[in-house]
Design an enzyme around this catalytic site. Structure first.
Site, PDB file in Angstrom:
ATOM      1  N   TYR A 127       3.945   8.968 -11.329  1.00 15.73           N
ATOM      2  CA  TYR A 127       2.885   8.221 -10.510  1.00 15.73           C
ATOM      3  C   TYR A 127       1.943   7.176 -11.559  1.00 15.73           C
ATOM      4  O   TYR A 127       1.737   6.196 -11.228  1.00 15.73           O
ATOM      5  CB  TYR A 127       1.789   9.269  -9.961  1.00 15.73           C
ATOM      6  CG  TYR A 127       0.819   8.452  -8.830  1.00 15.73           C
ATOM      7  CD1 TYR A 127       1.286   8.106  -7.512  1.00 15.73           C
ATOM      8  CD2 TYR A 127      -0.431   8.451  -9.200  1.00 15.73           C
ATOM      9  CE1 TYR A 127       0.223   7.842  -6.757  1.00 15.73           C
ATOM     10  CE2 TYR A 127      -1.495   8.063  -8.368  1.00 15.73           C
ATOM     11  CZ  TYR A 127      -1.066   7.545  -7.339  1.00 15.73           C
ATOM     12  OH  TYR A 127      -2.010   6.974  -6.246  1.00 15.73           O
ATOM     13  N   ASN A 138       0.741  -1.369  -0.022  1.00 14.86           N
ATOM     14  CA  ASN A 138      -0.026  -0.172  -0.075  1.00 14.86           C
ATOM     15  C   ASN A 138       0.706   1.369  -0.127  1.00 14.86           C
ATOM     16  O   ASN A 138       0.490   2.330  -0.663  1.00 14.86           O
ATOM     17  CB  ASN A 138      -0.788   0.097   1.152  1.00 14.86           C
ATOM     18  CG  ASN A 138      -1.502   1.239   1.542  1.00 14.86           C
ATOM     19  OD1 ASN A 138      -2.290   1.731   0.753  1.00 14.86           O
ATOM     20  ND2 ASN A 138      -0.954   2.067   2.599  1.00 14.86           N
ATOM     21  N   LYS A 171       1.884   3.083 -11.485  1.00 14.70           N
ATOM     22  CA  LYS A 171       0.601   2.495 -11.113  1.00 14.70           C
ATOM     23  C   LYS A 171       0.184   1.498 -12.291  1.00 14.70           C
ATOM     24  O   LYS A 171      -0.371   0.611 -12.074  1.00 14.70           O
ATOM     25  CB  LYS A 171      -0.669   3.505 -10.723  1.00 14.70           C
ATOM     26  CG  LYS A 171      -0.290   4.129  -9.395  1.00 14.70           C
ATOM     27  CD  LYS A 171      -0.070   3.165  -8.163  1.00 14.70           C
ATOM     28  CE  LYS A 171      -0.098   3.976  -6.632  1.00 14.70           C
ATOM     29  NZ  LYS A 171       0.119   3.061  -5.735  1.00 14.70           N
TER      30      LYS A 171
HETATM   31  P1  NDP Z   1      -0.764   8.517   2.606  1.00 12.20           P
HETATM   32  O1  NDP Z   1       0.006   9.485   2.063  1.00 12.20           O
HETATM   33  O2  NDP Z   1      -1.455   8.628   3.794  1.00 12.20           O
HETATM   34  O3  NDP Z   1      -0.012   7.103   2.649  1.00 12.20           O
HETATM   35  C1  NDP Z   1       1.039   6.735   2.174  1.00 12.20           C
HETATM   36  C2  NDP Z   1       1.693   5.694   3.152  1.00 12.20           C
HETATM   37  O4  NDP Z   1       3.061   5.209   2.576  1.00 12.20           O
HETATM   38  C3  NDP Z   1       2.241   6.625   4.334  1.00 12.20           C
HETATM   39  O5  NDP Z   1       1.657   5.949   5.539  1.00 12.20           O
HETATM   40  C4  NDP Z   1       3.895   6.527   4.311  1.00 12.20           C
HETATM   41  O6  NDP Z   1       4.332   6.526   5.549  1.00 12.20           O
HETATM   42  C5  NDP Z   1       3.930   5.228   3.420  1.00 12.20           C
HETATM   43  N1  NDP Z   1       5.306   5.305   2.713  1.00 12.20           N
HETATM   44  C6  NDP Z   1       5.521   6.253   1.720  1.00 12.20           C
HETATM   45  N2  NDP Z   1       6.951   6.346   1.495  1.00 12.20           N
HETATM   46  C7  NDP Z   1       7.355   5.071   2.148  1.00 12.20           C
HETATM   47  C8  NDP Z   1       8.586   4.461   2.028  1.00 12.20           C
HETATM   48  N3  NDP Z   1       9.806   4.883   1.363  1.00 12.20           N
HETATM   49  N4  NDP Z   1       8.940   3.634   3.172  1.00 12.20           N
HETATM   50  C9  NDP Z   1       7.886   3.037   3.895  1.00 12.20           C
HETATM   51  N5  NDP Z   1       6.629   3.657   3.717  1.00 12.20           N
HETATM   52  C10 NDP Z   1       6.275   4.391   2.799  1.00 12.20           C
HETATM   53  O7  NDP Z   1      -1.749   8.153   1.123  1.00 12.20           O
HETATM   54  P2  NDP Z   1      -2.862   7.303   0.937  1.00 12.20           P
HETATM   55  O8  NDP Z   1      -3.235   6.470   1.994  1.00 12.20           O
HETATM   56  O9  NDP Z   1      -3.856   8.047   0.279  1.00 12.20           O
HETATM   57  O10 NDP Z   1      -2.254   6.214  -0.106  1.00 12.20           O
HETATM   58  C11 NDP Z   1      -2.163   5.086   0.079  1.00 12.20           C
HETATM   59  C12 NDP Z   1      -2.098   4.190  -1.233  1.00 12.20           C
HETATM   60  O11 NDP Z   1      -3.177   4.308  -1.891  1.00 12.20           O
HETATM   61  C13 NDP Z   1      -1.093   4.606  -2.215  1.00 12.20           C
HETATM   62  O12 NDP Z   1      -0.218   3.679  -2.739  1.00 12.20           O
HETATM   63  C14 NDP Z   1      -1.602   5.416  -3.086  1.00 12.20           C
HETATM   64  O13 NDP Z   1      -0.681   5.689  -4.362  1.00 12.20           O
HETATM   65  C15 NDP Z   1      -2.792   4.884  -3.050  1.00 12.20           C
HETATM   66  N6  NDP Z   1      -4.045   5.554  -3.776  1.00 12.20           N
HETATM   67  C16 NDP Z   1      -4.666   6.564  -2.896  1.00 12.20           C
HETATM   68  C17 NDP Z   1      -5.583   7.337  -3.534  1.00 12.20           C
HETATM   69  C18 NDP Z   1      -6.309   8.518  -2.800  1.00 12.20           C
HETATM   70  O14 NDP Z   1      -7.334   8.955  -3.107  1.00 12.20           O
HETATM   71  N7  NDP Z   1      -5.791   8.894  -1.451  1.00 12.20           N
HETATM   72  C19 NDP Z   1      -6.157   6.906  -4.798  1.00 12.20           C
HETATM   73  C20 NDP Z   1      -5.718   5.961  -5.560  1.00 12.20           C
HETATM   74  C21 NDP Z   1      -4.484   5.297  -4.892  1.00 12.20           C
HETATM   75  P3  NDP Z   1       5.442   7.357   6.147  1.00 12.20           P
HETATM   76  O15 NDP Z   1       5.316   8.719   5.474  1.00 12.20           O
HETATM   77  O16 NDP Z   1       5.562   6.943   7.388  1.00 12.20           O
HETATM   78  O17 NDP Z   1       6.785   6.819   5.335  1.00 12.20           O
END
Ligand code: NDP
Length: 249
Positions: A152, A87, A156
């Site tokens: 992005y 995720n 995806k």
């Molecule tokens: P958030 O930004 O809330 O969550 C992203 C998470 O990824 C964070 O908890 C972050 O944690 C973690 N993360 C990012 N980079 C790293 C890394 N290098 N190592 C470890 N952890 C990492 O976004 P969303 O919840 O919205 O997104 C979750 C997923 O859903 C993503 O893949 C996104 O592309 C996808 N998505 C979201 C949509 C939306 O509308 N929100 C729509 C379509 C897809 P930390 O910062 O602690 O590293």
């Protein structure tokens, strides 16, 4: 070591947004869930909310070389990994011509390469048990063209292709691989992309038949389905959870 009866899941990016909702749903279903993210405080806040079935590991998934040891450490501790949800993801909203080589590579590193390396290492253990479920997270960016998200979108689209390639190769070994494509879900990521861009937000809502952003819990329900035996004849699919956005007029 005696393997536990309950399921063990890893949710990357489980400390916030969609990942947090997935973790909450898993824990309510009795699944011991390990959340991985870079921000220790974010993870600890999640654990405080979710209790002892939630375990957090602060780890930067861009550190590819350290991933095998991370996975070994989890398997040594729990004896198995039943479910992986890839995720964690990052977005970059920028004009096509302004995106640098480094920015493009960095998005692919987190969203694609890290998901590949983590899956590969975990699958080695899943194969021994002839069982496992992997769920990748895609986006509307690979269902249709969205401007200003070139890296992005590439990432995806790659995840969806990888889902199918993994499913055909791994399903005969007892491992199902599916993908979930969320529509526009109310999280920090979508807030950054939409809140200061009313035109984009209007466009999103106008082509979403349900007329609103989704809740992270709606995505989590579908991920739980794909992780559970309720979907035991489903592999290689990309399931939109999008209020109809991908088929909207
Ligand atoms: P958030 O930004 O809330 O969550 C992203 C998470 O990824 C964070 O908890 C972050 O944690 C973690 N993360 C990012 N980079 C790293 C890394 N290098 N190592 C470890 N952890 C990492 O976004 P969303 O919840 O919205 O997104 C979750 C997923 O859903 C993503 O893949 C996104 O592309 C996808 N998505 C979201 C949509 C939306 O509308 N929100 C729509 C379509 C897809 P930390 O910062 O602690 O590293």
């Amino acid at each position: 070591m005696q393997t536990p009866q309950h399921k063990i899941a890893i949710v990357t990016g489980g400390g916030s947004g969609i990942g947090l909702a997935i973790t909450e749903k898993f824990i309510q279903s009795g699944i011991h869930t390990i959340i991985v993210g870079r921000d220790q405080q974010k993870l600890e806040n999640a654990k405080e909310k979710l209790g002892n079935r939630c375990e957090c590991i602060a780890f930067d998934l861009n550190d590819l070389k350290a991933i095998p040891q991370l996975v070994k450490q989890i398997v040594d501790m729990h004896g198995k990994i039943d479910i992986l949800v890839n995720n964690a993801g990052i977005n970059l909203k920028k004009e096509f011509t302004e995106v640098t080589d480094e920015e493009f590579q960095n998005i692919l590193l987190t969203n694609v390469t890290a998901a590949f390396v983590l899956s590969r290492e975990i699958v080695k253990y899943m194969i021994e048990k002839e069982s496992g479920s992997i769920i990748n997270i895609s986006s509307m960016a690979s269902q249709y063209g969205i401007p200003k998200v070139i890296a992005y979108t590439a990432s995806k689209s790659a995840i969806e292709g990888m889902t199918r390639a993994m499913a055909v190769e791994l399903s005969p070994k007892g491992i199902r691989v599916n993908c979930l494509a969320p529509g526009f879900i109310a999280t920090d990521m979508s807030a950054k992309a939409l809140n200061n861009d009313p035109e984009r937000k209007g466009k999103v809502l106008s082509r979403t038949p349900m007329g609103k952003l989704g809740e992270p819990a709606a995505v989590a329900d579908a991920v739980l389905f794909l992780a559970s035996a309720a979907s035991n004849y489903i592999t290689g699919v990309v399931l939109p959870v999008d209020g109809g956005n991908s088929i909207g007029f």
